[in-house]
Design a protein around this motif. Structure first.
Motif, PDB file in Angstrom:
ATOM      1  N   LYS A 167       0.831  -1.205   0.000  1.00 34.84           N
ATOM      2  CA  LYS A 167       0.000   0.000   0.000  1.00 34.84           C
ATOM      3  C   LYS A 167       0.866   1.256   0.000  1.00 34.84           C
ATOM      4  O   LYS A 167       0.582   2.234  -0.709  1.00 34.84           O
ATOM      5  CB  LYS A 167      -0.920   0.010   1.228  1.00 34.84           C
ATOM      6  N   LEU A 168       1.931   1.235   0.837  1.00 33.40           N
ATOM      7  CA  LEU A 168       2.816   2.390   0.925  1.00 33.40           C
ATOM      8  C   LEU A 168       3.527   2.632  -0.400  1.00 33.40           C
ATOM      9  O   LEU A 168       3.636   3.777  -0.870  1.00 33.40           O
ATOM     10  CB  LEU A 168       3.830   2.160   2.055  1.00 33.40           C
ATOM     11  N   VAL A 169       4.023   1.559  -1.032  1.00 34.49           N
ATOM     12  CA  VAL A 169       4.691   1.671  -2.333  1.00 34.49           C
ATOM     13  C   VAL A 169       3.723   2.242  -3.376  1.00 34.49           C
ATOM     14  O   VAL A 169       4.067   3.145  -4.160  1.00 34.49           O
ATOM     15  CB  VAL A 169       5.245   0.306  -2.788  1.00 34.49           C
ATOM     16  N   LYS A 170       2.507   1.713  -3.367  1.00 41.11           N
ATOM     17  CA  LYS A 170       1.503   2.184  -4.321  1.00 41.11           C
ATOM     18  C   LYS A 170       1.196   3.660  -4.107  1.00 41.11           C
ATOM     19  O   LYS A 170       1.054   4.436  -5.066  1.00 41.11           O
ATOM     20  CB  LYS A 170       0.236   1.343  -4.160  1.00 41.11           C
ATOM     21  N   LYS A 171       1.125   4.087  -2.838  1.00 37.53           N
ATOM     22  CA  LYS A 171       0.828   5.479  -2.527  1.00 37.53           C
ATOM     23  C   LYS A 171       1.960   6.391  -2.980  1.00 37.53           C
ATOM     24  O   LYS A 171       1.730   7.458  -3.589  1.00 37.53           O
ATOM     25  CB  LYS A 171       0.598   5.630  -1.024  1.00 37.53           C
ATOM     26  N   LEU A 172       3.214   5.976  -2.706  1.00 36.72           N
ATOM     27  CA  LEU A 172       4.363   6.782  -3.114  1.00 36.72           C
ATOM     28  C   LEU A 172       4.452   6.889  -4.639  1.00 36.72           C
ATOM     29  O   LEU A 172       4.753   7.959  -5.190  1.00 36.72           O
ATOM     30  CB  LEU A 172       5.653   6.187  -2.547  1.00 36.72           C
ATOM     31  N   LYS A 173       4.208   5.799  -5.337  1.00 40.40           N
ATOM     32  CA  LYS A 173       4.241   5.821  -6.801  1.00 40.40           C
ATOM     33  C   LYS A 173       3.129   6.716  -7.358  1.00 40.40           C
ATOM     34  O   LYS A 173       3.318   7.409  -8.369  1.00 40.40           O
ATOM     35  CB  LYS A 173       4.106   4.403  -7.344  1.00 40.40           C
ATOM     36  N   ALA A 174       1.972   6.725  -6.693  1.00 43.08           N
ATOM     37  CA  ALA A 174       0.883   7.612  -7.115  1.00 43.08           C
ATOM     38  C   ALA A 174       1.283   9.072  -6.934  1.00 43.08           C
ATOM     39  O   ALA A 174       0.976   9.941  -7.773  1.00 43.08           O
ATOM     40  CB  ALA A 174      -0.381   7.299  -6.327  1.00 43.08           C
ATOM     41  N   GLU A 175       1.986   9.371  -5.836  1.00 39.75           N
ATOM     42  CA  GLU A 175       2.473  10.728  -5.594  1.00 39.75           C
ATOM     43  C   GLU A 175       3.490  11.132  -6.659  1.00 39.75           C
ATOM     44  O   GLU A 175       3.509  12.281  -7.121  1.00 39.75           O
ATOM     45  CB  GLU A 175       3.084  10.822  -4.198  1.00 39.75           C
ATOM     46  N   VAL A 176       4.369  10.190  -7.046  1.00 41.01           N
ATOM     47  CA  VAL A 176       5.350  10.448  -8.105  1.00 41.01           C
ATOM     48  C   VAL A 176       4.628  10.789  -9.408  1.00 41.01           C
ATOM     49  O   VAL A 176       4.974  11.766 -10.103  1.00 41.01           O
ATOM     50  CB  VAL A 176       6.280   9.234  -8.299  1.00 41.01           C
ATOM     51  N   ASP A 177       3.612   9.998  -9.739  1.00 41.61           N
ATOM     52  CA  ASP A 177       2.854  10.265 -10.971  1.00 41.61           C
ATOM     53  C   ASP A 177       2.171  11.627 -10.933  1.00 41.61           C
ATOM     54  O   ASP A 177       2.126  12.367 -11.941  1.00 41.61           O
ATOM     55  CB  ASP A 177       1.808   9.163 -11.185  1.00 41.61           C
ATOM     56  N   GLU A 178       1.643  11.966  -9.762  1.00 44.93           N
ATOM     57  CA  GLU A 178       0.947  13.253  -9.629  1.00 44.93           C
ATOM     58  C   GLU A 178       1.915  14.415  -9.803  1.00 44.93           C
ATOM     59  O   GLU A 178       1.628  15.400 -10.508  1.00 44.93           O
ATOM     60  CB  GLU A 178       0.269  13.326  -8.256  1.00 44.93           C
ATOM     61  N   ILE A 179       3.104  14.339  -9.177  1.00 48.84           N
ATOM     62  CA  ILE A 179       4.119  15.392  -9.299  1.00 48.84           C
ATOM     63  C   ILE A 179       4.592  15.498 -10.749  1.00 48.84           C
ATOM     64  O   ILE A 179       4.729  16.599 -11.310  1.00 48.84           O
ATOM     65  CB  ILE A 179       5.301  15.105  -8.354  1.00 48.84           C
ATOM     66  N   ASN A 181       3.013  14.635 -13.521  1.00 42.13           N
ATOM     67  CA  ASN A 181       1.956  15.196 -14.374  1.00 42.13           C
ATOM     68  C   ASN A 181       1.824  16.702 -14.182  1.00 42.13           C
ATOM     69  O   ASN A 181       1.599  17.461 -15.148  1.00 42.13           O
ATOM     70  CB  ASN A 181       0.622  14.511 -14.093  1.00 42.13           C
ATOM     71  N   THR A 182       1.937  17.162 -12.942  1.00 44.66           N
ATOM     72  CA  THR A 182       1.846  18.602 -12.669  1.00 44.66           C
ATOM     73  C   THR A 182       2.978  19.362 -13.364  1.00 44.66           C
ATOM     74  O   THR A 182       2.765  20.423 -13.997  1.00 44.66           O
ATOM     75  CB  THR A 182       1.890  18.854 -11.151  1.00 44.66           C
ATOM     76  N   GLN A 183       4.195  18.812 -13.238  1.00 46.67           N
ATOM     77  CA  GLN A 183       5.338  19.479 -13.858  1.00 46.67           C
ATOM     78  C   GLN A 183       5.256  19.429 -15.382  1.00 46.67           C
ATOM     79  O   GLN A 183       5.601  20.404 -16.080  1.00 46.67           O
ATOM     80  CB  GLN A 183       6.641  18.858 -13.356  1.00 46.67           C
ATOM     81  N   GLN A 188       4.287  22.036 -20.505  1.00 46.35           N
ATOM     82  CA  GLN A 188       3.502  22.044 -21.740  1.00 46.35           C
ATOM     83  C   GLN A 188       2.870  23.424 -21.979  1.00 46.35           C
ATOM     84  O   GLN A 188       2.841  23.937 -23.128  1.00 46.35           O
ATOM     85  CB  GLN A 188       2.408  20.968 -21.665  1.00 46.35           C
ATOM     86  N   LYS A 189       2.376  24.034 -20.911  1.00 47.25           N
ATOM     87  CA  LYS A 189       1.793  25.376 -21.012  1.00 47.25           C
ATOM     88  C   LYS A 189       2.846  26.386 -21.471  1.00 47.25           C
ATOM     89  O   LYS A 189       2.598  27.252 -22.335  1.00 47.25           O
ATOM     90  CB  LYS A 189       1.207  25.782 -19.668  1.00 47.25           C
ATOM     91  N   HIS A 190       4.028  26.273 -20.885  1.00 46.08           N
ATOM     92  CA  HIS A 190       5.128  27.165 -21.249  1.00 46.08           C
ATOM     93  C   HIS A 190       5.525  26.952 -22.712  1.00 46.08           C
ATOM     94  O   HIS A 190       5.780  27.930 -23.448  1.00 46.08           O
ATOM     95  CB  HIS A 190       6.311  26.901 -20.318  1.00 46.08           C
ATOM     96  N   LEU A 191       5.550  25.696 -23.139  1.00 46.23           N
ATOM     97  CA  LEU A 191       5.889  25.379 -24.530  1.00 46.23           C
ATOM     98  C   LEU A 191       4.860  25.961 -25.491  1.00 46.23           C
ATOM     99  O   LEU A 191       5.203  26.481 -26.568  1.00 46.23           O
ATOM    100  CB  LEU A 191       5.998  23.864 -24.699  1.00 46.23           C
ATOM    101  N   VAL A 238      12.757  25.462 -15.135  1.00 43.14           N
ATOM    102  CA  VAL A 238      13.473  24.197 -14.888  1.00 43.14           C
ATOM    103  C   VAL A 238      12.807  23.492 -13.695  1.00 43.14           C
ATOM    104  O   VAL A 238      12.897  23.968 -12.559  1.00 43.14           O
ATOM    105  CB  VAL A 238      14.965  24.442 -14.586  1.00 43.14           C
ATOM    106  N   PRO A 239      12.094  22.400 -13.940  1.00 46.01           N
ATOM    107  CA  PRO A 239      11.419  21.692 -12.828  1.00 46.01           C
ATOM    108  C   PRO A 239      12.431  21.037 -11.879  1.00 46.01           C
ATOM    109  O   PRO A 239      13.497  20.596 -12.314  1.00 46.01           O
ATOM    110  CB  PRO A 239      10.566  20.645 -13.535  1.00 46.01           C
ATOM    111  N   THR A 240      12.079  21.044 -10.650  1.00 49.56           N
ATOM    112  CA  THR A 240      12.906  20.353  -9.647  1.00 49.56           C
ATOM    113  C   THR A 240      12.431  18.915  -9.520  1.00 49.56           C
ATOM    114  O   THR A 240      11.259  18.660  -9.220  1.00 49.56           O
ATOM    115  CB  THR A 240      12.815  21.049  -8.282  1.00 49.56           C
TER     116      THR A 240
END
Length: 564
Positions: A167-179, A181-183, A188-191, A238-240
């Motif tokens: 569950k923890l791994v799945k949650k962390l991977k979901a957070e990675v995907d969310e970050i 996608n946001t970046q 994409q908007k800047h482009l 430049v995204p962090t």
């Protein structure tokens, strides 16, 4: 066939092998006819031959030969030196002042001591060792099961951890995907903005080139340059990148977080096992007078109670009896007068499952739903035992003052008998020597009692049997009823009790009777004198039987044995 015996098994002489045996040499252990006696006497003159009639063989004792005086027989015994002696030894100064006895007297005493000790070995020590061996085997089987359960618990705990980690791994991977996608959306908007300016620059460049190349001067003057706008280049975004910072795995800390095993050990008590005969109480050790069963049991008294439906009875004395019905109250009645003497409610308000009277005259009851065993002293209720993951059913007080409690696991998948000294668990009885459950696993009625021979007897409604084990917990027998029965119905055991003759009495709800079996499981007879759905049983010191009936308010006192 032995050539020295005939078809009539007549013994023949060991020397001539033809004549019938008439004599016997106790010295050489040889069978002789009369004619061969002389020949045998001179065959070995170094021996003192003791020839007797054949029917008196072995009647002549073979005395030990003296170590100090050749051919002299030791007919005396020096108690001081603890050694046989001949008459010459006794006459010498070697045994001067010592206590001397005839060797035959010493032999008789020694033989008597050996016989007594061997009797103890055969009747007490060896059976006790058998019970101890059975107890050890049961403990081994129990260890196998309990350690299996322990391994299963560890595996389950590991699976729980794996699930939480997943569950923890799945949650962390979901957070990675969310970050991510946001970046990506920001970039994409800047482009898109950059591409828009590039398109504007191209359009403007095309217009300027057309104005420059035309002869129409007005178009040239109408050109407006936005180059100052394009000189301001777009902001560099430049995204962090997020980083995963794993905690260092600390094995010892992980072990503590996951769980540890308690320390294991063996306890060894030199005097933990005792001989059967020495464990009996004075009452159990004395032999009661032999009584015979009546041909026709008879109801000698009927005690009316204030209950609508009476369930259980327990004898306090020859004149008083405790009762229990389907409410949270236990009532004490005078047997002869039928008057109510005392009424006590359970501490929890629950219906007590079973009641019993201790050797000190205190009332014990089990509270199935509260998981407790309680004792009433001076009308005050004391909690003696509180169970975890188990629920108590039947209870009885033993001749030694212990409590025997039969109980079910919370999920009703296990049943066991536990012996308590006060609140301390002393013994658990659950499986036979093959590791199979002794008692039915499931929700049903179960009651328990101890016999005079210290056997533990359980009426097991689920198994439709009376299960009897010895004091060590080794299965002795299971009694599953007797046919034909009074109503020709299946055996349906309820209350159980014993008497001074070690009879086991069990109420049979289906057949409206009481079964009497002897201590080894042999059926003796039924008591069916007008009973209706008998349930609770108890006997007093005079072997009067008291029976409660499920759908009546009366306790019936029954005489079923000749009184001494």
């Amino acid at each position: 066939m032995d050539p020295r015996t005939s078809a009539q098994d007549v013994m023949q002489c060991d020397l001539c092998e033809t004549a019938v045996v008439q004599m016997h040499c106790d010295t050489c252990l040889v069978n002789l006819c009369t004619a061969c006696v002389g020949k045998h006497m001179i065959s070995d003159e170094s021996k003192d031959h003791k020839v007797v009639k054949f029917k008196s063989k072995k009647s002549t004792p073979l005395f030990p030969v003296c170590k100090f005086h050749y051919k002299e027989q030791c007919t005396m015994y020096c108690n001081h030196c603890d050694t046989p002696a001949c008459t010459k030894c006794i006459a010498s100064d070697k045994h001067l002042g010592h206590k001397i006895s005839e060797i035959l007297q010493v032999v008789d005493e020694k033989r008597e001591k050996i016989i007594k000790e061997q009797t103890e070995v055969n009747e007490t020590i060896f059976p006790t060792y058998q019970d101890i061996a059975s107890d050890v085997q049961n403990r081994m089987s129990q260890l196998e099961r309990e350690y299996g359960d322990l391994s299963t618990a560890i595996t389950k705990h590991g699976e729980d951890w794996h699930r939480e980690i997943d569950k923890l791994v799945k949650k962390l991977k979901a957070e990675v995907d969310e970050i991510k996608n946001t970046q990506l959306q920001t970039l994409q908007k800047h482009l898109n903005e950059i591409n828009k300016k590039m398109s504007d620059i191209k359009d403007e460049t095309s217009s300027v080139e057309m104005a420059i190349n035309t002869n129409d001067l007005s178009k040239l003057f109408s050109v407006t340059s936005n180059v100052h706008m394009y000189r301001n280049l777009p902001q560099k975004i430049v995204p962090t990148l997020s980083k995963f910072i794993p905690e260092k795995i600390q094995i010892e800390k992980l072990r503590k977080l996951f769980g540890t095993l308690s320390q294991n050990s063996f306890t060894s008590e030199i005097h933990n096992y005792s001989m059967k005969t020495t464990q009996k109480s004075p009452e159990a050790g004395s032999s009661p007078p032999v009584k015979q069963l009546l041909d026709e049991p008879e109801i000698v008294n009927t005690i009316k109670t204030n209950y609508r439906r009476l369930i259980l009875v327990a004898c306090l004395s020859e004149g008083e009896i405790w009762t229990k019905a389907n409410d949270g109250t236990m009532k004490l009645y005078n047997i002869n007068q039928g008057s109510l003497l005392k009424s006590i409610k359970t501490e929890s308000g629950n219906i007590p499952y079973d009641i019993a009277v201790t050797k000190n005259g205190d009332l014990v009851y089990t509270d199935y739903w509260d998981r407790t065993v309680n004792i009433i002293k001076n009308e005050k209720i004391e909690e003696v035992i509180r169970l975890q993951n188990w629920k108590p059913r039947g209870v009885c007080s033993t001749s030694s003052g212990d409590l025997l409690v039969i109980m079910d696991s919370n999920d009703s998948k296990q049943t066991k008998v536990v012996r308590y000294s006060g609140s301390t668990e002393k013994q658990t009885i659950q499986f036979d020597n093959k590791g199979k459950p002794l008692y039915f696993a499931g929700f049903c009625n179960r009651y328990i009692t101890e016999n005079r021979n210290l056997d533990i007897c359980v009426s097991d409604d689920g198994a439709k049997a009376v299960v009897v084990v010895n004091q060590a917990g080794k299965l002795r027998f299971k009694y599953a009823g007797h046919m034909p029965s009074p109503k020709n119905e299946s055996f349906d055991p309820r209350g159980i009790t014993t008497d001074s003759q070690s009879h086991i009495l069990t109420a049979d709800n289906n057949n409206h009777c009481v079964h009497i079996i002897e201590q080894d499981g042999q059926f003796l007879r039924y008591i069916d004198c007008g009973l209706s759905y008998p349930w609770g049983l108890c006997t007093d010191r005079n072997d009067n039987l008291f029976v409660s009936q499920r759908f009546e308010r009366y306790v019936k006192k029954i005489n079923y044995m000749y009184m001494c």
